[in-house]
Enzyme design. Structure first.
Site, mmCIF file in Angstrom:
data_model
loop_
_atom_site.group_PDB
_atom_site.id
_atom_site.type_symbol
_atom_site.label_atom_id
_atom_site.label_comp_id
_atom_site.label_asym_id
_atom_site.label_seq_id
_atom_site.Cartn_x
_atom_site.Cartn_y
_atom_site.Cartn_z
ATOM 1 N N CYS A 134 1.263 -1.009 0.208
ATOM 2 C CA CYS A 134 0.028 -0.274 0.405
ATOM 3 C C CYS A 134 0.701 1.298 0.276
ATOM 4 C CB CYS A 134 -0.761 0.051 0.618
ATOM 5 S SG CYS A 134 -2.113 1.326 1.153
ATOM 6 N N CYS A 137 -0.489 3.954 2.141
ATOM 7 C CA CYS A 137 -0.457 3.954 3.542
ATOM 8 C C CYS A 137 1.738 4.145 4.057
ATOM 9 C CB CYS A 137 -0.626 2.703 4.196
ATOM 10 S SG CYS A 137 -2.039 2.165 2.804
ATOM 11 N N ASP A 138 1.961 3.668 2.785
ATOM 12 C CA ASP A 138 3.048 3.786 3.694
ATOM 13 C C ASP A 138 4.526 4.228 3.187
ATOM 14 O OD1 ASP A 138 2.412 1.758 5.639
ATOM 15 O OD2 ASP A 138 2.773 0.013 4.166
#
Ligand code: NAP
Length: 307
Positions: A134, A137-138
């Protein structure tokens, strides 16, 4: 408590189904195990969903879909469905967390799909420590770093472009010499000076100590092995449907997607499916939304005729 409709999964298909069934005055419960929005919620930017001519962030689109379903009365709870019993006309849906059981006249399965793992040494060891599925997200953890993105589809190429916001260099490692992603996305990646393509190459191993430091790859044409110095590896090699929990409830295809007809009927009476979890040609937000609407109208008819 008896519901008319229980929807399992809160991505675009499930939320649209909820919007339609609750607007049709059917008592609707939607069970989602994580955050609503599904894969869309982890997509940085969506520019091919009609109505948003400037594009919209995946999170914002998810929140809007959730708000619209709730506005008409869809009840949304967090939980993981462990078991569905469908022998009786009234179905029973049991949650893993507290064994709580909900009863319903019909069910819509809209559980979507989860990222495929590549299955090489180091992948599970470094998950959350350099290995990610992701970018939204990261990605921000990799400011100024070098990253490898694995895959050649829309997800890999779009997310690689997004990752260039943070990384110094993004390698796209693809097992062939042609991308699967659509041409407009390919064009954007080809002109991006922070993206370097590594063609005809597969991943052999992800290496590091506390976190990722290297990716071992092999050229499938020449057999040559090499090592990329990277701090992050983002894997986008496709998705597997979330159907494990169904255990024989409905017929699946060879890839474990639910088989439905055009009206979203599955092989089990009173059980319908919508979105990426079902066997179909085009997996997009627009098609998931269409499936959700169709499943809702079909379940409404089913309830009218059977109860
Ligand atoms: P995908 O289209 O299935 O592409 C997966 C990619 O990973 C392919 O390039 C494939 O290579 C490669 N791959 C598969 N298994 C591999 C393995 N074991 N090792 C190395 N590489 C492997 O998956 P996706 O990109 O996640 O997209 C899924 C669906 O969502 C698609 O229908 C896509 O169009 C859609 N999507 C749409 C958008 C958008 O419209 N903006 C954005 C994201 C996703 P090969 O090409 O050689 O098979």
């Amino acid at each position: 408590m008896l519901y008319d409709v229980v929807i399992i999964g809160g991505g675009p298909a499930g939320l649209t189904a909820g919007l339609y069934t609750s607007r049709a005055k059917l008592k609707t419960l939607l069970i989602e195990k994580g955050l609503t929005g599904g894969q869309v919620a982890t997509t940085e930017f969506v520019e091919n969903y009609p109505g948003f001519d400037e594009g919209i962030s995946g999170i914002e689109l998810s929140r809007k879909m959730e708000a619209q379903a709730k506005k008409f009365g869809t009840e949304i709870i967090q939980g993981t469905v462990q078991h569905i019993s469908s022998e009786e006309k009234i179905k029973k849906i049991t949650l893993e967390e507290n064994q709580k059981t909900y009863e319903s006249k019909g069910i819509i399965i809209a559980t979507g799909a989860h990222p495929k793992y590549i299955g090489v040494e180091g992948e599970s060891k470094f998950r959350g420590r350099g290995v990610s599925y992701c970018a939204t997200c990261d990605g921000a953890f990799f400011k100024g770093d070098k990253i490898a993105v694995i895959g050649g589809g829309d997800s890999a190429v779009e997310e690689a472009i997004f990752l260039t916001k943070f990384a110094e260099l993004v390698y796209i490692v693809h097992r062939r010499d042609k991308l699967r992603a659509i041409k407009i996305t390919q064009g954007r990646a080809f002109v991006n000076t922070k993206i370097k393509f590594i063609w005809d190459s597969i991943v052999k191993k992800i290496d590091g100590e506390d976190s990722v430091t290297a990716l071992h790859i092999k050229n499938v044409k020449t057999g040559e092995e090499s090592v990329l110095d990277v701090q992050g590896v983002f894997i986008y090699i496709g998705y597997n449907p979330n159907t494990e929990f169904l255990r024989g409830l409905v017929k699946l295809n060879g890839n474990n997607h639910i088989i439905t007809d055009d009206h979203m009927h599955t092989s089990a009476p009173g059980v319908f499916a919508a979105g990426d979890v079902r066997s179909k040609g085009l997996k997009q937000i627009a098609t998931a939304v269409g499936d959700g609407a169709m499943a809702a109208v079909t379940i409404e008819k089913y309830i009218e005729e059977n109860f």
